[in-house]
Design a protein around this motif. Structure first.
Motif, PDB file in Angstrom:
ATOM      1  N   VAL A 107       9.770   7.036  -6.821  1.00 52.65           N
ATOM      2  CA  VAL A 107       9.384   5.632  -6.915  1.00 52.65           C
ATOM      3  C   VAL A 107       9.692   4.910  -5.604  1.00 52.65           C
ATOM      4  O   VAL A 107       8.867   4.145  -5.086  1.00 52.65           O
ATOM      5  N   THR A 108      10.883   5.148  -5.047  1.00 52.66           N
ATOM      6  CA  THR A 108      11.251   4.516  -3.780  1.00 52.66           C
ATOM      7  C   THR A 108      10.290   4.923  -2.678  1.00 52.66           C
ATOM      8  O   THR A 108       9.844   4.085  -1.882  1.00 52.66           O
ATOM      9  N   SER A 110       7.108   6.161  -2.929  1.00 52.19           N
ATOM     10  CA  SER A 110       5.745   5.673  -3.160  1.00 52.19           C
ATOM     11  C   SER A 110       5.641   4.168  -2.899  1.00 52.19           C
ATOM     12  O   SER A 110       4.697   3.696  -2.267  1.00 52.19           O
ATOM     13  N   LYS A 111       6.616   3.407  -3.383  1.00 55.84           N
ATOM     14  CA  LYS A 111       6.589   1.958  -3.160  1.00 55.84           C
ATOM     15  C   LYS A 111       6.780   1.629  -1.680  1.00 55.84           C
ATOM     16  O   LYS A 111       6.201   0.670  -1.177  1.00 55.84           O
ATOM     17  N   GLY A 112       7.583   2.433  -0.998  1.00 54.54           N
ATOM     18  CA  GLY A 112       7.812   2.188   0.418  1.00 54.54           C
ATOM     19  C   GLY A 112       6.565   2.361   1.253  1.00 54.54           C
ATOM     20  O   GLY A 112       6.375   1.668   2.253  1.00 54.54           O
ATOM     21  N   SER A 114       3.598   1.650   0.199  1.00 53.33           N
ATOM     22  CA  SER A 114       2.745   0.485  -0.127  1.00 53.33           C
ATOM     23  C   SER A 114       1.259   0.832  -0.135  1.00 53.33           C
ATOM     24  O   SER A 114       0.424   0.120   0.428  1.00 53.33           O
ATOM     25  N   LYS A 115       0.924   1.945  -0.785  1.00 54.67           N
ATOM     26  CA  LYS A 115      -0.480   2.352  -0.862  1.00 54.67           C
ATOM     27  C   LYS A 115      -0.930   2.577  -2.299  1.00 54.67           C
ATOM     28  O   LYS A 115      -1.889   3.288  -2.563  1.00 54.67           O
ATOM     29  N   GLY A 116      -0.216   1.974  -3.243  1.00 53.79           N
ATOM     30  CA  GLY A 116      -0.597   2.108  -4.640  1.00 53.79           C
ATOM     31  C   GLY A 116      -0.120   3.422  -5.249  1.00 53.79           C
ATOM     32  O   GLY A 116       0.862   4.013  -4.803  1.00 53.79           O
ATOM     33  N   ARG A 117      -0.848   3.880  -6.268  1.00 52.20           N
ATOM     34  CA  ARG A 117      -0.491   5.126  -6.967  1.00 52.20           C
ATOM     35  C   ARG A 117      -1.001   6.316  -6.152  1.00 52.20           C
ATOM     36  O   ARG A 117      -2.165   6.690  -6.238  1.00 52.20           O
TER      37      ARG A 117
END
Length: 212
Positions: A107-108, A110-112, A114-117
């Motif tokens: 999660v960290t 993927s969110k870092g 900042s390109k969605g799923r």
């Protein structure tokens, strides 16, 4: 003519046929129960993304994600970041720690970005049940770049943790002698990897440090 009865229909919404997120039919990891995890067996984990991740910014995000996963009790021994996937050698005391640690890490990361799923599927887990399997997995992760290159000349993968280990230079030297290749060293930024506590992880690393 046969009529279909919608038993979920109501005046206040609720479940409806065809609604909700569509199931992803993938050739990847099936959603079945994970194999039992115990502290004495290291784990080889890899997970894929839909975007290119092999850059300096993504590497810093990965290191931050690893720090977050440590707070959940997950021990990250080695890592390697390739063009669209990441390899890890980890240790976890049980499945609960593995789940919470990997959830924090993915999660960290993927969110870092900042390109969605962007994560393609669940991470792939391989429990390393022997010293030889652990040795092979560690070498595969640390020298993953060399596995895909042809020729005798290469350079140390700056997107792996090998030079972040105190034993990194000895591992590189032994790999070069055993595979008859030349690897050029490169400068890397400091990072503090976890030290393997399981017998398999410690014994496998000691065997890699011994030139055969």
């Amino acid at each position: 003519m046969q009529l279909k009865l919608n038993i979920y229909r109501g005046s206040h919404g609720g479940r409806r046929p065809g609604s909700g997120r569509k199931r992803l039919h993938s050739r990847g990891v099936a959603h079945r129960e994970r194999e039992k995890v115990i502290s004495r067996t290291p784990l080889h984990i890899n997970f894929k993304f839909r975007t290119y991740i092999r850059n300096k910014d993504a590497l810093q995000i990965l290191k931050r994600a690893i720090l977050n996963s440590r707070r959940q009790g997950l021990r990250i021994l080695h890592f390697s970041m390739q063009s669209n996937h990441i390899h890890l050698i980890v240790e976890a005391a049980n499945n609960e720690i593995l789940t919470s640690g990997m959830r924090s890490l993915t999660v960290t990361f993927s969110k870092g970005l900042s390109k969605g799923r962007i994560q393609v599927e669940r991470y792939h887990l391989h429990v390393l049940k022997t010293i030889q399997a652990t040795k092979n997995a560690i070498q595969y992760v640390l020298f993953n770049q060399q596995k895909h290159e042809k020729g005798i000349y290469s350079k140390v993968d700056e997107y792996s943790s090998i030079l972040l280990m105190s034993e990194g230079l000895r591992l590189i030297k032994n790999f070069c002698r055993s595979k008859k290749v030349v690897i050029k060293l490169s400068k890397v930024e400091p990072w503090n990897p976890d030290t393997g506590t399981s017998y398999f992880a410690r014994k496998a690393l000691s065997r890699l440090l011994e030139f055969q």
